[in-house]
Design a protein around this motif. Structure first.
Motif, PDB file in Angstrom:
ATOM      1  N   SER A 115       0.818  -1.211   0.000  1.00 52.87           N
ATOM      2  CA  SER A 115       0.000   0.000   0.000  1.00 52.87           C
ATOM      3  C   SER A 115       0.857   1.269   0.000  1.00 52.87           C
ATOM      4  N   LEU A 135       5.900   7.659 -12.450  1.00 54.81           N
ATOM      5  CA  LEU A 135       4.692   7.710 -13.279  1.00 54.81           C
ATOM      6  C   LEU A 135       4.385   6.340 -13.869  1.00 54.81           C
ATOM      7  N   ARG A 138       3.021   4.105 -11.169  1.00 53.55           N
ATOM      8  CA  ARG A 138       1.626   4.412 -10.837  1.00 53.55           C
ATOM      9  C   ARG A 138       0.659   3.755 -11.816  1.00 53.55           C
ATOM     10  N   ALA A 139       1.080   3.633 -13.081  1.00 52.34           N
ATOM     11  CA  ALA A 139       0.228   2.965 -14.068  1.00 52.34           C
ATOM     12  C   ALA A 139       0.040   1.489 -13.709  1.00 52.34           C
ATOM     13  N   ASP A 140       1.094   0.867 -13.138  1.00 51.39           N
ATOM     14  CA  ASP A 140       1.020  -0.554 -12.757  1.00 51.39           C
ATOM     15  C   ASP A 140       0.412  -0.753 -11.378  1.00 51.39           C
ATOM     16  N   ARG A 141       0.646   0.200 -10.486  1.00 48.84           N
ATOM     17  CA  ARG A 141       0.183   0.071  -9.095  1.00 48.84           C
ATOM     18  C   ARG A 141      -0.511   1.364  -8.663  1.00 48.84           C
ATOM     19  N   PRO A 142      -1.705   1.611  -9.170  1.00 44.88           N
ATOM     20  CA  PRO A 142      -2.382   2.882  -8.859  1.00 44.88           C
ATOM     21  C   PRO A 142      -2.743   3.051  -7.395  1.00 44.88           C
ATOM     22  N   ASP A 143      -2.813   1.957  -6.638  1.00 40.66           N
ATOM     23  CA  ASP A 143      -3.218   2.055  -5.236  1.00 40.66           C
ATOM     24  C   ASP A 143      -2.036   2.192  -4.285  1.00 40.66           C
ATOM     25  N   THR A 144      -0.824   2.209  -4.802  1.00 40.30           N
ATOM     26  CA  THR A 144       0.355   2.338  -3.944  1.00 40.30           C
ATOM     27  C   THR A 144       0.694   3.815  -3.741  1.00 40.30           C
ATOM     28  N   ALA A 145       0.718   4.244  -2.488  1.00 41.44           N
ATOM     29  CA  ALA A 145       1.094   5.621  -2.157  1.00 41.44           C
ATOM     30  C   ALA A 145       2.618   5.705  -2.080  1.00 41.44           C
TER      31      ALA A 145
END
Length: 313
Positions: A115, A135, A138-145
């Motif tokens: 997460s 960037l 984020r495309a691969d893991r959009p839910d990782t902050a």
């Protein structure tokens, strides 16, 4: 003649010789036994678990040999548990339920790890390479902050060793103690100055000695850029100005404060627009490796591992 068996010093036979894993059937075998008990058919159990019937029969026979008791009676009408098989099935159900709880807990830990991602990076990498990598992540893991801690190479090492970052990126000559590393890219330092500076009108390259003797606009001690330059020249003159970020050094050079040594990654736009001029230097190599780093023995996992993969693509 003496013999050796599994008896203890009191003459009693040891009830548990060897590791537990060698004496208890694996989870796959226990799940198969539970399926046989539920369906009353070895073939049906095999289909449910996605294995062939011969493989299922072999696994049951292996479990019977391991436990030393018959578990399943096979007949043309199907398969039924023996009395011992029924008892073992009760035990197996508890083990499988405990394993399911274990798996759910492990997944919760992975979800918590995935997460968030804490990255520590030295300034050039943080400013000019990491934004693109993050960037893509984020495309691969959009839910990782993702949080980014930028500093010099020494500060990156401190963050990692204190457990305040999951992965780091540095530019120095050596890997800080306590960290493992992998080279992810290569970089070159170049000498630049404003077009108004006298060096911009030189017709011959600078020598290493001239560069070493000239006060420069420099990054602070502990930065990878400063380490590489100092090692390549065998020492530096007292800095003209000492600044804590690549952007600040570049701005000072553009403003005419004095010549600077910066990464090629950082000055492409300024060179293209003639706000800075590249000054040739002979007799000195200013190439360096860019490295990903992490605490020794703790290879990055989850989002940190994915980020490392993106740096190489």
């Amino acid at each position: 003649m003496s013999t050796t068996d599994d008896r203890d010093r009191h003459g009693h036979r040891d009830a548990s010789p060897g590791p537990l894993a060698h004496r208890v059937p694996d989870l796959g075998a226990l799940e198969l036994l539970l399926a046989v008990a539920r369906l009353g058919s070895l073939g049906g159990a095999a289909r449910e678990l996605g294995i062939t019937q011969p493989a299922a029969s072999s696994r049951i026979r292996s479990m019977e040999r391991q436990l030393g008791v018959a578990l399943v009676d096979r007949s043309p009408r199907g398969s039924r548990l023996t009395d011992a098989g029924a008892l073992v099935t009760d035990w197996a159900r508890r083990i499988v339920e405990a394993a399911e709880a274990f798996d759910a807990g492990a997944q919760a830990l992975r979800d918590r790890r995935d997460s968030r991602l804490r990255v520590a990076a030295s300034m050039t990498i943080a400013e000019y390479l990491l934004p693109g990598w993050l960037l893509a992540l984020r495309a691969d893991r959009p839910d990782t902050a993702v949080s980014l801690l930028a500093g010099n190479s020494a500060a990156v090492a401190e963050r990692l060793l204190a457990g305040e970052a999951d992965v780091g990126f540095v530019e120095g000559l050596t890997v800080p103690a306590g960290l493992d590393s992998a080279v992810i890219a290569h970089d070159r330092l170049i000498v630049v100055a404003a077009p108004s500076h006298a060096w911009a009108r030189r017709r011959r390259p600078l020598t290493a000695e001239e560069l070493a003797a000239t006060p420069l606009v420099l990054r602070e001690e502990g930065s990878g850029t400063r380490q590489v330059l100092d090692a390549a020249l065998g020492g530096l003159a007292r800095p003209l100005i000492e600044l804590s970020s690549t952007t600040a050094v570049k701005a000072a050079a553009v403003g005419g404060a004095g010549p600077a040594v910066l990464s090629e990654l950082a000055v492409g736009e300024e060179l293209g627009m003639r706000r800075l001029v590249r000054i040739p230097v002979q007799g000195v190599a200013l190439a360096r490796d860019l490295r990903a780093v992490w605490p020794t023995g703790h290879r990055p996992a989850g989002p940190a591992r994915d980020l490392l993969s993106l740096t190489r693509s």
